[in-house]
Design a protein around this motif. Structure first.
Motif, PDB file in Angstrom:
ATOM      1  N   ALA A 185       1.017  -0.962  -0.034  1.00 44.05           N
ATOM      2  CA  ALA A 185      -0.025   0.141  -0.255  1.00 44.05           C
ATOM      3  C   ALA A 185       1.037   1.213  -0.021  1.00 44.05           C
ATOM      4  O   ALA A 185       2.064   1.380   0.507  1.00 44.05           O
ATOM      5  CB  ALA A 185      -0.793   0.112   1.263  1.00 44.05           C
ATOM      6  N   TYR A 217      -7.220   5.222  -4.657  1.00 41.97           N
ATOM      7  CA  TYR A 217      -7.929   4.915  -3.463  1.00 41.97           C
ATOM      8  C   TYR A 217      -9.261   5.360  -3.392  1.00 41.97           C
ATOM      9  O   TYR A 217      -9.668   5.409  -2.154  1.00 41.97           O
ATOM     10  CB  TYR A 217      -6.978   5.082  -2.334  1.00 41.97           C
ATOM     11  CG  TYR A 217      -5.911   3.982  -2.379  1.00 41.97           C
ATOM     12  CD1 TYR A 217      -5.494   3.311  -3.343  1.00 41.97           C
ATOM     13  CD2 TYR A 217      -4.982   4.072  -1.110  1.00 41.97           C
ATOM     14  CE1 TYR A 217      -4.294   2.397  -3.321  1.00 41.97           C
ATOM     15  CE2 TYR A 217      -3.730   3.244  -1.024  1.00 41.97           C
ATOM     16  CZ  TYR A 217      -3.628   2.496  -2.308  1.00 41.97           C
ATOM     17  OH  TYR A 217      -2.359   1.631  -2.169  1.00 41.97           O
ATOM     18  N   LEU A 268     -12.655   4.559  -0.468  1.00 44.89           N
ATOM     19  CA  LEU A 268     -12.217   3.936   0.901  1.00 44.89           C
ATOM     20  C   LEU A 268     -13.477   4.409   1.717  1.00 44.89           C
ATOM     21  O   LEU A 268     -13.981   5.253   1.783  1.00 44.89           O
ATOM     22  CB  LEU A 268     -11.041   4.649   1.496  1.00 44.89           C
ATOM     23  CG  LEU A 268      -9.851   4.237   0.613  1.00 44.89           C
ATOM     24  CD1 LEU A 268      -8.374   4.875   1.103  1.00 44.89           C
ATOM     25  CD2 LEU A 268      -9.533   2.553   0.987  1.00 44.89           C
ATOM     26  N   ASP A 308      -2.899   3.051   8.880  1.00 44.44           N
ATOM     27  CA  ASP A 308      -3.691   3.043   7.675  1.00 44.44           C
ATOM     28  C   ASP A 308      -2.871   2.178   6.631  1.00 44.44           C
ATOM     29  O   ASP A 308      -3.377   1.451   5.991  1.00 44.44           O
ATOM     30  CB  ASP A 308      -3.978   4.310   7.094  1.00 44.44           C
ATOM     31  CG  ASP A 308      -4.888   5.133   7.973  1.00 44.44           C
ATOM     32  OD1 ASP A 308      -5.847   4.498   8.463  1.00 44.44           O
ATOM     33  OD2 ASP A 308      -4.839   6.377   7.914  1.00 44.44           O
ATOM     34  N   TRP A 331      -3.981  -1.533   5.179  1.00 40.65           N
ATOM     35  CA  TRP A 331      -4.226  -1.525   3.617  1.00 40.65           C
ATOM     36  C   TRP A 331      -3.254  -2.598   3.142  1.00 40.65           C
ATOM     37  O   TRP A 331      -3.817  -3.602   2.072  1.00 40.65           O
ATOM     38  CB  TRP A 331      -4.145  -0.345   2.975  1.00 40.65           C
ATOM     39  CG  TRP A 331      -5.191   0.805   3.367  1.00 40.65           C
ATOM     40  CD1 TRP A 331      -6.496   0.424   3.775  1.00 40.65           C
ATOM     41  CD2 TRP A 331      -5.038   2.142   3.108  1.00 40.65           C
ATOM     42  NE1 TRP A 331      -7.045   1.755   4.025  1.00 40.65           N
ATOM     43  CE2 TRP A 331      -6.221   2.674   3.756  1.00 40.65           C
ATOM     44  CE3 TRP A 331      -4.041   3.021   2.606  1.00 40.65           C
ATOM     45  CZ2 TRP A 331      -6.517   3.914   3.704  1.00 40.65           C
ATOM     46  CZ3 TRP A 331      -4.369   4.373   2.659  1.00 40.65           C
ATOM     47  CH2 TRP A 331      -5.380   5.010   3.059  1.00 40.65           C
ATOM     48  N   PHE A 339      -2.733  -2.707  -2.850  1.00 38.08           N
ATOM     49  CA  PHE A 339      -4.168  -2.501  -2.304  1.00 38.08           C
ATOM     50  C   PHE A 339      -4.882  -1.764  -3.267  1.00 38.08           C
ATOM     51  O   PHE A 339      -4.494  -0.727  -3.920  1.00 38.08           O
ATOM     52  CB  PHE A 339      -4.089  -1.733  -0.935  1.00 38.08           C
ATOM     53  CG  PHE A 339      -5.093  -1.369  -0.391  1.00 38.08           C
ATOM     54  CD1 PHE A 339      -5.958  -2.280   0.247  1.00 38.08           C
ATOM     55  CD2 PHE A 339      -5.656  -0.262  -0.472  1.00 38.08           C
ATOM     56  CE1 PHE A 339      -7.199  -1.865   0.616  1.00 38.08           C
ATOM     57  CE2 PHE A 339      -6.600   0.227   0.044  1.00 38.08           C
ATOM     58  CZ  PHE A 339      -7.661  -0.517   0.721  1.00 38.08           C
ATOM     59  N   ALA A 388      -8.979  -0.233  -3.266  1.00 36.47           N
ATOM     60  CA  ALA A 388     -10.041   0.185  -2.288  1.00 36.47           C
ATOM     61  C   ALA A 388     -11.300  -0.886  -2.544  1.00 36.47           C
ATOM     62  O   ALA A 388     -11.830  -1.043  -1.226  1.00 36.47           O
ATOM     63  CB  ALA A 388     -10.870   1.588  -2.791  1.00 36.47           C
ATOM     64  N   GLU A 413     -10.960  -3.419   0.285  1.00 38.92           N
ATOM     65  CA  GLU A 413     -11.540  -3.026   1.537  1.00 38.92           C
ATOM     66  C   GLU A 413     -13.110  -3.446   1.641  1.00 38.92           C
ATOM     67  O   GLU A 413     -13.690  -3.989   2.701  1.00 38.92           O
ATOM     68  CB  GLU A 413     -11.263  -1.812   2.214  1.00 38.92           C
ATOM     69  CG  GLU A 413     -11.702  -1.449   3.440  1.00 38.92           C
ATOM     70  CD  GLU A 413     -11.075   0.058   3.981  1.00 38.92           C
ATOM     71  OE1 GLU A 413     -10.529   0.297   4.790  1.00 38.92           O
ATOM     72  OE2 GLU A 413     -11.622   0.982   3.131  1.00 38.92           O
TER      73      GLU A 413
END
Length: 560
Positions: A223, A230, A233, A246, A250, A269, A271, A274
């Motif tokens: 990340a 990103y 998020l 953070d 990630w 990573f 978004a 997540e």
């Protein structure tokens, strides 16, 4: 490698001012007394003068003793100070450094990465955080012991450091998980990609530990604090405002994504990862609540004798009636339940419901149940199934457990033992999804199963008259040679059904015969055909169907 140290600086010890005061006074007094007594001693010794005053001599000797005592006390105190400072340094290092690998620990890593992040922002650079995790490290500990595991961790650090730049900080986050941070410039992080590939490549050689060679790979997540999209998020976080926590979070998500895609690789990573993780978390919570609240229910798919068209049984299919998600298919929640370790509880709950439902069916109708590979790792699995059968008074001879070839990959001997125990009690075993696994013919010959089920992907190829029937014919011939009946899954059209009839004797199931239905719909359908026994059949007047006519007597005799 450069080690970044944080925390309080060493504090000097309080000085012993009493001792210092006594020593200074003793020294001043010594100078005064010595200047008076020593000349008298000299004159008495060399010129027959009167001896010095005894009181002054005693005072001088006492003064010398005080100076010696002060010096000795000062030396002891300095030694204690040095020892205490060394202990303080060691305690601080233990709070910052992992003692096994010499890497920073998690707490100090976050402080260090935050400092590097601030420096990158001042310099206009970007920071990429790596999270590196060994694949299947638990197996190393289980098979070779924790001493071998410690050696692997130390060798892992040595291999990582061999490819990391000298100024890069390496941290052990815990267990077999490591992290480092790389500063880079420019919009495209090719430098980071190359480094990730080198780190993964460094594990190509086996590990030698305790006279064993172990093949170990790593999965890596990356990340960064800028340069990538990103958007999406959760909350108000952005890559530009990210802190070390953070970035580590990630990168950790990306690392697990790399594991999910097959391990021994790296992933940046995104978004969406997540979002998927949040959905997975909600799914897990829903599954736990669903098991408690009885939201998982069995559906039943008809199994038909292709030649006669007679109903011979049902396969139980799991469904989840979720208050939030609606009716959820098993391909969504079964893998999650396996990962969570609740698949046995879920499966046994469904089987208990199915046994209660199937007790009222005609005795010749069988019940097929899919068994997870995870369940067959339990050496007491056979006893658990038999206990359920006894509790719900369901005949073992009507139960058909379906396993896949992948069940043989972990412990073939245990699986064979479990299957033998179940078959000794009259339970039948089918080998499901046949043709898609890895079992050899020798395994199949020695595996105590009663039926082969051809995977639906092969049956789907029989949709027209010119279809290639080679594989299905081969499996059919193999089943005949092993004296095992064959079930064809996924019969969806009349053309497929006719092709199977032309080949030989099959049983089959699929949407051509109807969609899977819940217990109430199946009960109604069986009641209309006179294929119910017990309390469910009594609900109709003297066995009359919906038209008022009584069922065919021959059909009732077949059901009895």
């Amino acid at each position: 490698m450069k080690i970044w140290q944080t925390g309080a600086q060493e504090k000097p010890f309080e000085r012993d001012y009493v001792t210092i005061g006594v020593a200074l006074s003793a020294m001043v007094l010594f100078v005064g007394l010595a200047s008076s007594v020593l000349p008298q001693v000299y004159r008495a010794a060399f010129s027959n003068a009167a001896p010095p005053d005894v009181t002054l001599v005693n005072a001088l000797l006492l003064n010398i003793a005080l100076i010696a005592m002060g010096w000795r006390r000062n030396r002891t105190l300095n030694a204690k100070i040095a020892q205490h400072m060394a202990a303080e340094r060691e305690a601080r290092e233990l709070s910052q450094i992992d003692p096994l690998t010499g890497c920073l620990n998690r707490r100090n890593a976050i402080e260090t990465f935050d400092a590097l992040l601030a420096k990158c922002r001042m310099d206009g650079a970007k920071l990429a955080v790596f999270v590196i995790d060994l694949d299947n490290f638990k197996q190393v500990n289980d098979l070779n012991g924790h001493a071998a595991g410690d050696e692997v961790l130390q060798e892992t650090v040595a291999r990582l450091r061999a490819h990391l730049p000298p100024d890069v900080v390496l941290a052990r986050l815990g267990g077999d998980e490591f992290a480092c941070a790389i500063a880079y410039s420019g919009p495209a992080p090719e430098k980071v990609d190359r480094l990730a590939q080198k780190l993964i490549g460094s594990f190509a050689e086996p590990f030698a530990s305790c006279d064993h060679l172990m093949d170990i790979t790593v999965s890596l997540g990356i990340a960064c604090n800028g340069g990538l999209d990103y958007s999406g998020l959760s909350g108000s976080r952005t890559a530009a405002k990210a802190n070390a926590n953070d970035l580590l979070h990630w990168a950790d998500i990306a690392m697990y994504n790399a594991k999910k895609k097959g391990k021994n690789r790296y992933a940046w990573f995104e978004a969406s990862m997540e979002t998927d993780l949040q959905y997975r978390s909600e799914l897990e919570r829903g599954i736990r609540d669903g098991i408690t609240n009885g939201e998982f229910v069995p559906f039943y798919e008809q199994q038909i004798d292709i030649s006669s068209g007679d109903l011979i049984g049902f396969e139980m299919l799991a469904r989840w009636r979720s208050p939030e998600l609606g009716l959820v298919r098993p391909d969504i929640f079964i893998p999650v339940a396996e990962d969570m370790g609740v698949i046995a509880e879920l499966s046994e709950s469904l089987m208990a419901q199915a046994f209660r439902d199937a007790r009222d069916w005609a005795p010749h109708l069988t019940l097929s149940v899919n068994i997870s590979q995870v369940q067959l790792r339990d050496p007491l699995f056979a006893q658990r199934i038999l206990k359920l059968l006894v509790q719900h008074n369901f005949p073992a001879s009507r139960l058909d457990l379906e396993i896949t070839e992948s069940c043989l990959e972990t412990d073939p001997q245990q699986v064979r033992s479990i299957i033998a125990s179940l078959r000794n009690q009259g339970i039948r075993i089918s080998l499901d999804d046949f043709g898609t696994g890895y079992s050899s013919l020798s395994q199949l010959r020695t595996l105590p199963v009663d039926r082969l089920k051809i995977d639906r992907s092969f049956i789907a190829s029989l949709r027209d008259e010119n279809a290639d029937k080679t594989i299905v014919n081969a499996i059919f011939s193999l089943g005949n040679g092993l004296k095992m009946p064959i079930t064809a899954e996924g019969i969806e059209t009349a053309e497929v059904l006719q092709n199977l009839r032309d080949m030989g004797q099959f049983s089959g199931q699929g949407y051509h015969y109807g969609q899977p239905e819940d217990a109430a719909s199946v009960t109604a359908m069986l009641a209309s055909k006179g294929l119910l026994l017990g309390p469910a059949a009594v609900t109709r007047e003297e066995g009359a169907d919906d038209t008022g006519a009584k069922p065919d007597e021959g059909e009732l005799r077949r059901s009895a």
